[in-house]
Design an enzyme around this catalytic site. Structure first.
Site, short mmCIF file in Angstrom:
data_model
loop_
_atom_site.label_atom_id
_atom_site.label_comp_id
_atom_site.label_asym_id
_atom_site.label_seq_id
_atom_site.Cartn_x
_atom_site.Cartn_y
_atom_site.Cartn_z
N LYS A 107 1.16 -1.01 0.35
CA LYS A 107 -0.09 -0.06 0.26
C LYS A 107 0.92 1.27 -0.41
O LYS A 107 2.02 1.33 0.02
CB LYS A 107 -1.19 0.25 1.72
CG LYS A 107 -1.56 -1.09 1.72
CD LYS A 107 -2.04 -2.24 0.69
CE LYS A 107 -3.00 -3.64 1.00
NZ LYS A 107 -3.73 -4.10 0.18
N VAL A 108 0.40 2.60 -0.09
CA VAL A 108 0.53 3.67 0.39
C VAL A 108 1.80 4.11 1.78
O VAL A 108 2.73 4.61 1.17
CB VAL A 108 -0.28 4.56 -0.38
CG1 VAL A 108 0.88 5.82 -0.88
CG2 VAL A 108 -0.49 4.76 -1.74
#
Ligand SMILES: *Cc1c(COP(=O)(O)O)cnc(C)c1O
Length: 369
Positions: free
Chosen positions: A173-174
């Site tokens: 994910k980020v």
């Protein structure tokens, strides 16, 4: 991960408190402030966040929960963990998110909730889903695993657009803490119960007991879990949260460059942001139309031959064994099309212009041949 993250973890290691403690509390405060919600509860992963979400929403054996099939399998697994059944709703082919126009036909007397997914960071149509949920008496929840930093109608995802939203901080994910998750909610009682349930339903937290000058003894008033985040992970999260605006800016610039280049070709459909939606571009997923000169899988192989790693688009849950039922295929035509025709292109924080030009040149070269 940079030197700041290294220093942050080291300071936790030297602090004498490495499990869930002051850093987790601080990460919760700052994450809540960032998304604009009164409560955030840190957890060990988004999967445990989703599991807890089902319990907090009162979902139980025999209930049905509407969700997209075009998602990571954890979305449906969380529904199964509490004995309920996921009922898959087809997607909007433009956003790859649950199509609000297909929701009502899937509602039965057993339907209790809608679990929207902001797929690869693109916000789902929360206003439309909220209207249906209100009218039909359903709970609305968000699988926001991929959506740290995304915006919906000028507010961050996680700002209360539903009863609660679940985030992931997995390296895919980020915003990253190794493993980690978060629930955000505006509901004080839900927040308080989530904080108890993640810690075996202990009535007083261990941090509170250790910091008290009086003897405090705890009780365990229901069956809880160990879904805790550690202070080492929270320390990473605090640094990553500071860096998130930079991550978002760079990801969005790379996505815009892909879109400008691929949009020139008549057989690529780049991801489009609906009015009011801002994606964090956790992934850049592009659709290949039938008139493409090469199949999706041949393009992936040709790129791999040039040292470029891609992935198939999000794979639908209804094709995995625990959820395979012949009824789904006919009900999910857009989901199947997206699964067969989408490709995820390289996009990462340290990607350089040269890296991206190399990828684009390779795609254009392969498709021209
Ligand atoms: C990654 C992901 C999850 C699971 O997150 P974990 O933190 O790895 O448990 C759940 N749902 C979606 C949509 C995801 O992309």
């Amino acid at each position: 991960m940079g030197v700041e993250e290294e220093a942050a973890v080291l300071s936790v290691l030297r602090s004498g408190w490495i499990s869930q403690g002051p850093k987790v509390a601080e990460f919760e405060r700052q994450f809540a402030a960032y998304v604009g919600t009164p409560h955030a509860i840190a957890l060990s992963s988004c999967t445990t966040a989703l599991h807890l979400a089902m319990l907090l929403a009162g979902i139980k054996e025999g209930d049905e929960v509407l969700c997209p099939s075009l998602s990571f399998i954890a979305t449906a697994n969380a529904i199964r963990y509490v004995g309920a059944a996921p009922v898959f709703v087809d997607i909007d082919p433009g956003t790859y998110n649950i199509d609000p126009n297909r929701v009502e036909e899937a509602i039965t007397p057993r339907t209790r909730a809608i679990l929207a997914v902001h797929q690869v960071g693109m916000p789902a149509a929360m206003n439309e889903l909220g209207e249906i949920a209100d009218r039909r008496g359903l709970v609305l929840m968000e699988d926001a695993a991929c959506a740290s930093g995304s915006k919906y109608m000028a507010e961050r995802v996680g700002h209360p657009h539903s009863l609660l939203a679940c985030f992931s901080f997995h390296p895919r994910k980020v915003l990253v803490t190794g493993e980690g998750g978060m629930i955000t909610t505006a509901d004080e009682q839900i927040a308080a119960r989530a904080k108890r349930l993640r810690q075996h339903a202990m009535s007083v937290s261990d941090l509170a007991r250790h910091s008290s000058s009086k003897i405090v003894s705890e009780s365990y008033d229901e069956v809880g879990f160990n879904f805790r985040m550690t202070d080492m992970q929270a320390a990473l999260g605090l640094v990553q949260l500071q860096r998130l605006p930079g991550f978002l800016e760079r990801r969005r610039a790379r996505a815009a460059k892909y879109t400008a280049a691929l949009g020139q070709l008549p057989f690529f459909v780049p991801p489009g942001e609906p009015e009011g939606c801002v994606s964090n571009f956790q992934s850049y997923m592009v659709r290949m139309l039938e008139n493409a000169p090469i199949t999706r899988d041949d393009l992936m192989q040709a790129l791999l031959d040039r040292g470029i790693s891609t992935r198939r688009g999000v794979m639908p849950i209804h094709r995995e064994r625990p959820y395979a039922d012949p009824c789904w295929d006919a009900r999910l035509p857009e989901t199947n099309r997206a699964a067969d025709r989408t490709i995820i292109l390289p996009l990462f924080d340290q990607m350089t212009d040269e890296d991206q030009d190399y990828v684009l040149d390779a795609i254009l070269g392969v498709c021209r041949r």
